[in-house]
Design a protein around this motif. Structure first.
Motif, PDB file in Angstrom:
ATOM      1  N   PRO A   1      49.257  41.646  49.217  1.00 60.69           N
ATOM      2  CA  PRO A   1      48.595  41.227  50.458  1.00 60.69           C
ATOM      3  C   PRO A   1      49.556  40.497  51.390  1.00 60.69           C
ATOM      4  O   PRO A   1      50.716  40.248  51.068  1.00 60.69           O
ATOM      5  N   TRP A   2      49.032  40.150  52.553  1.00 60.49           N
ATOM      6  CA  TRP A   2      49.827  39.395  53.522  1.00 60.49           C
ATOM      7  C   TRP A   2      50.083  37.967  53.042  1.00 60.49           C
ATOM      8  O   TRP A   2      51.046  37.338  53.449  1.00 60.49           O
ATOM      9  N   ARG A   3      49.190  37.451  52.191  1.00 60.78           N
ATOM     10  CA  ARG A   3      49.316  36.074  51.729  1.00 60.78           C
ATOM     11  C   ARG A   3      49.272  36.057  50.202  1.00 60.78           C
ATOM     12  O   ARG A   3      48.433  36.699  49.586  1.00 60.78           O
ATOM     13  N   HIS A   4      50.171  35.267  49.602  1.00 63.35           N
ATOM     14  CA  HIS A   4      50.195  35.140  48.141  1.00 63.35           C
ATOM     15  C   HIS A   4      49.040  34.258  47.660  1.00 63.35           C
ATOM     16  O   HIS A   4      48.344  34.607  46.706  1.00 63.35           O
ATOM     17  N   HIS A   5      48.831  33.138  48.321  1.00 65.73           N
ATOM     18  CA  HIS A   5      47.785  32.203  47.917  1.00 65.73           C
ATOM     19  C   HIS A   5      46.451  32.636  48.518  1.00 65.73           C
ATOM     20  O   HIS A   5      46.293  32.677  49.738  1.00 65.73           O
ATOM     21  N   GLY A   6      45.521  32.997  47.647  1.00 66.67           N
ATOM     22  CA  GLY A   6      44.211  33.424  48.098  1.00 66.67           C
ATOM     23  C   GLY A   6      44.154  34.874  48.524  1.00 66.67           C
ATOM     24  O   GLY A   6      43.109  35.340  48.991  1.00 66.67           O
ATOM     25  N   GLY A   7      45.245  35.615  48.359  1.00 68.31           N
ATOM     26  CA  GLY A   7      45.259  37.014  48.751  1.00 68.31           C
ATOM     27  C   GLY A   7      44.727  37.924  47.650  1.00 68.31           C
ATOM     28  O   GLY A   7      44.591  37.518  46.488  1.00 68.31           O
TER      29      GLY A   7
ATOM     30  N   PRO B   1      55.059  38.435  49.510  1.00 69.41           N
ATOM     31  CA  PRO B   1      53.916  37.780  50.157  1.00 69.41           C
ATOM     32  C   PRO B   1      54.126  36.281  50.395  1.00 69.41           C
ATOM     33  O   PRO B   1      53.583  35.741  51.358  1.00 69.41           O
ATOM     34  N   LEU B   2      54.902  35.630  49.539  1.00 71.19           N
ATOM     35  CA  LEU B   2      55.179  34.210  49.756  1.00 71.19           C
ATOM     36  C   LEU B   2      55.959  33.995  51.048  1.00 71.19           C
ATOM     37  O   LEU B   2      55.681  33.069  51.818  1.00 71.19           O
TER      38      LEU B   2
END
Length: 345
Positions: free
Chosen positions: A42-48, A262-263
């Motif tokens: 995803p676009w984001r590692h945290h919460g993706g 993602p990070l």
């Protein structure tokens, strides 16, 4: 052609079961399409999140009755061999006759490189791979015992045994003129995304037309789909805040090209969170939303896939379908009737 208004299932933001429930609700609330992105990361590692689109679409087909289902978009060239995509969408089409489309694009480094360990190709090679994959997929859907020897892909006496009576249309995504010409030459549909320079859409559509003309094809048979980013809420401050999760969409091509982690994408996006809203129609005024979406109808787009950015998708679906959808359908009827300036008949 009839205008269809759909829901973008944001696989980067929501877990598979939750996303399925939102998509079922979208159908229940009268939307015509559900399109899911196919990301490995995803676009984001945290919460993706990054559920498999192929698996998820099978579940969605069983959970819905009417909505048209497809990818916006999947890359059939690097993580997947085109023959596997042909098999998967042959099965989906057989399970859901007339309700499936295959939306494809040339890919992003963040999805392809981590999954394969391979260097991400340049734009020309990605476009050539995409064209070759379409040719192979179509051949597998129409012939038996396919031995294919291309520049990038090969098959040996390959047969897709389960394929639908109603062919699955292939929609080609494009953000530049050469890919748009490819869509016109070989696509059943064309896909792009909203929120960019208005002149770009005229250029892309002109190139779709040029590609169709060069191939001797009927341009009117090629559907035009656009993902429209809409943060509508009766609370305007909430509508602006809802965009922040998707700040990566507002990054320039130079800012995000080549990012594979993602990070790192999350870090760069968060540093530009103040620009997140710039890719969205952000409003608490239903008529303003209808008018701004109407500019895409006037350009001739027939499939409008609405992407609401907020974490509370039920809130978005309820307010959008209650407040905006009825007037948007009326606006679409005017556009297809040719009564709006610049609209296509």
């Amino acid at each position: 052609m009839t205008v269809r208004i759909g829901y973008k299932a944001s696989a980067e933001q929501f877990a598979p079961r939750e996303l399925l429930e939102f998509s079922v609700e979208a159908e229940e609330r009268g939307l015509d399409l559900v399109a899911i992105s196919d990301h490995f990361q995803p676009w984001r590692h945290h919460g993706g999140h990054a559920p498999s689109a192929l698996t998820w679409l099978g579940a969605l087909g069983q959970a819905t009755n009417r909505a048209v289902l497809g990818t916006s978009v999947l890359t059939p060239t690097l993580r997947y061999h085109p023959s596997i995509v042909a098999q998967a969408f042959g099965t989906l089409g057989a399970l859901n006759p007339g309700r499936v489309f295959l939306g494809i694009g040339s890919g992003e480094a963040m999805n392809e490189t981590p999954a394969t360990g391979l260097e991400f190709p340049g734009p020309k090679e990605r476009r050539l791979r995409l064209a070759e994959s379409i040719a192979l997929i179509r051949q597998l859907w129409t012939e038996e015992r396919v031995t294919f020897k291309g520049d990038y892909y090969e098959t040996s006496n390959a047969t897709i045994y389960d394929r639908p009576d109603v062919p699955v249309p292939i929609f080609v995504a494009a953000s530049g003129p050469l890919a748009a010409k490819l869509a016109g030459r070989v696509g059943d549909g064309f896909i792009c995304t909203s929120g960019k320079d208005p002149a770009l859409y005229t250029t892309l559509l002109d190139n779709v037309a040029e590609g169709a003309t060069a191939a001797g094809r009927d341009l009117s048979a090629i559907r035009r789909m656009i993902e429209i980013k809409v943060s509508y809420d009766r609370d305007l401050d909430y509508a602006y805040r809802a965009c922040h999760w998707w700040a990566a969409l507002a990054l320039t091509s130079d800012q995000k090209t080549g990012i594979e982690d993602p990070l790192e994408m999350e870090r760069v996006a968060d540093a530009n969170a103040d620009k997140a809203h710039t890719r969205f129609i952000v409003s608490n005024d239903p008529q303003e939303v209808v008018d701004r979406i109407g500019t895409y109808l006037d350009l001739g787009f027939q499939d409008l896939v609405i992407h609401g950015p907020g974490a509370d998708q039920r809130r978005f679906l309820a307010q959008f379908t209650d407040d905006v959808l009825p007037a948007l359908r009326d606006r679409a009827k005017l556009a297809t009737a040719g009564t709006d300036p610049g609209a296509e008949s």
